[in-house]
Design a protein around this motif. Sequence first.
Motif, PDB file in Angstrom:
ATOM      1  N   SER A  50      -2.091   7.246  -7.277  1.00 19.75           N
ATOM      2  CA  SER A  50      -1.750   7.172  -5.861  1.00 19.75           C
ATOM      3  C   SER A  50      -3.004   7.093  -5.002  1.00 19.75           C
ATOM      4  O   SER A  50      -3.061   6.334  -4.024  1.00 19.75           O
ATOM      5  CB  SER A  50      -0.906   8.382  -5.461  1.00 19.75           C
ATOM      6  N   ALA A  51      -4.023   7.855  -5.385  1.00 18.04           N
ATOM      7  CA  ALA A  51      -5.283   7.825  -4.636  1.00 18.04           C
ATOM      8  C   ALA A  51      -5.945   6.455  -4.720  1.00 18.04           C
ATOM      9  O   ALA A  51      -6.574   5.996  -3.756  1.00 18.04           O
ATOM     10  CB  ALA A  51      -6.226   8.898  -5.169  1.00 18.04           C
TER      11      ALA A  51
ATOM     12  N   PHE B  58      -4.483   4.372  -2.113  1.00 16.61           N
ATOM     13  CA  PHE B  58      -4.942   4.791  -0.782  1.00 16.61           C
ATOM     14  C   PHE B  58      -6.325   4.224  -0.472  1.00 16.61           C
ATOM     15  O   PHE B  58      -6.582   3.741   0.637  1.00 16.61           O
ATOM     16  CB  PHE B  58      -4.971   6.318  -0.708  1.00 16.61           C
TER      17      PHE B  58
ATOM     18  N   MET C 229       1.389   4.115  -2.947  1.00 15.15           N
ATOM     19  CA  MET C 229       0.972   5.496  -2.762  1.00 15.15           C
ATOM     20  C   MET C 229       2.121   6.451  -3.074  1.00 15.15           C
ATOM     21  O   MET C 229       1.949   7.463  -3.769  1.00 15.15           O
ATOM     22  CB  MET C 229       0.479   5.716  -1.330  1.00 15.15           C
TER      23      MET C 229
ATOM     24  N   ARG D  76       0.813  -1.218   0.000  1.00 18.66           N
ATOM     25  CA  ARG D  76       0.000   0.000   0.000  1.00 18.66           C
ATOM     26  C   ARG D  76       0.847   1.270   0.000  1.00 18.66           C
ATOM     27  O   ARG D  76       0.657   2.160  -0.842  1.00 18.66           O
ATOM     28  CB  ARG D  76      -0.936  -0.001   1.210  1.00 18.66           C
TER      29      ARG D  76
END
Length: 479
Positions: A462-463, A466, A353, A349
């Motif tokens: 990247s989101a 997340f 990100m 994760r």
Amino acid sequence: MSASLPPGCDCPMAATTSPAGATSNAHPHLVLATTILASSLAFIDGSVVNVGLPAIGHSLGADAAGLSWVVNAYLLPLSALLLLGGAAGDRFGRKRLLLTGIFLFALASALCVAAPSLGWLIAGRVLQGIGAALLMPNSLAILGANFSGEERGRAIGIWAAVGAAAGAIGPLLGGWLIDVVGWRTIFLINLPIAALAFYLGARYLRDKSNPARPALDLAGALLASVGLACLTWGLTVASAESHLGSAAMAAIATGIVTLLFFLRVEKRAGDNAMLPVSLFASHAFTGLNLLTFLLYGALGALLVLVPFVLIKVDGYSATAAGAALLPLPIVIALASSSAGRLAGKIGPRLPLMLGPLIVALGFLLITRIGNGSSYWTTTLPAMLVIALGMAGAVAPLTTAVLASVDADHTGVASGFNSAVARSGGLIATALLGMILASQGTELVTGFHIAGVIAALAALAASACAFFWIRPAGPSSPEE
């Protein structure tokens, strides 16, 4: 490099080969050499063509849409047929499909060398994409089936390292050939590689077909190809003409409808589908593939534009433009393994990100290119930052994709993720027509706008990490 990804993106296709498909071979080193040579055809060709676009456009009188299709004619069949090529190898024999793919790639390369017009060159590129869709998954499946345990890991590592070297050397060698001889020679270098790969494969590979496997999903492959073709053509025309005309609008609508029908057909086919729709029940799988599409789409578009702008605006030779891209594959190759080990300790994760965030910064640095500034203060820093970000994302992404589905579907999941990455480059390149048609200040401005849009796409990637990846690495498939 838009047409070929960092080799690590494809490694899971070898690592997830079923042990039941393993074959004994008395010449493991020659098997490894065969898979490397076959895959190198795609890696070299994918990275070298971008450097040749200005010369091809000048020689054949290609407009912006034509230049987009020089790239996308290869990406389209590769994206649409990658999963079918792997399934066909499982059913009819991986050796047979690998040799067929090598032969088609060589034939297509000869057609590109002799192409008298842009139309013939595009036809050759389509045939290259079909050949690559056959040879890529089957070369990796053969690699996975002939090695096990630590030897498999070592073989995959060698394969990835040589692939990265081929991707690094390709633009430099291709640029030099373009400057000294002409753009046609970038396709000519495929022929001796293909000849050697075909000879080694025919003589030393051992394989057999498996007619007991389910029939091929030809309907799914056809619908995926037609849908992507219509969507790509419509976007290319609209971008080149700077407006959405009736023909482009009709093509885009047809593409979207066809792709939706493709999903319906795949749902009905169940586990026999080329792409089992049940995979998307995993939210992590869906989010990771959206991340892949955004990140690799942005990367693919800018790796078409960077050498184009360096040559057309800053006066680089093709050799210099190829050399300008060298830091990207070298840094990715050197740093990806460390990022993979880190992701194994802390989970994917955080790397997924941070990696795209670093890539976004690199895309913003690209907006300093095109003003006649020094390579050392503009292009090199941008390439290094992008490379570091991609190195941080490549290995964790493949790990996360495999963890997002059950063990029975890891092969198709990794193959689909690789196809999604190439589809991202396909769609992004289709949107570059207006920029490729520009000159001077307009070209620089369009390039800088593309850099900002690419940075936003990387931020969105990247989101995705997340929102869709669990903070801790799960021991079972993510939901």
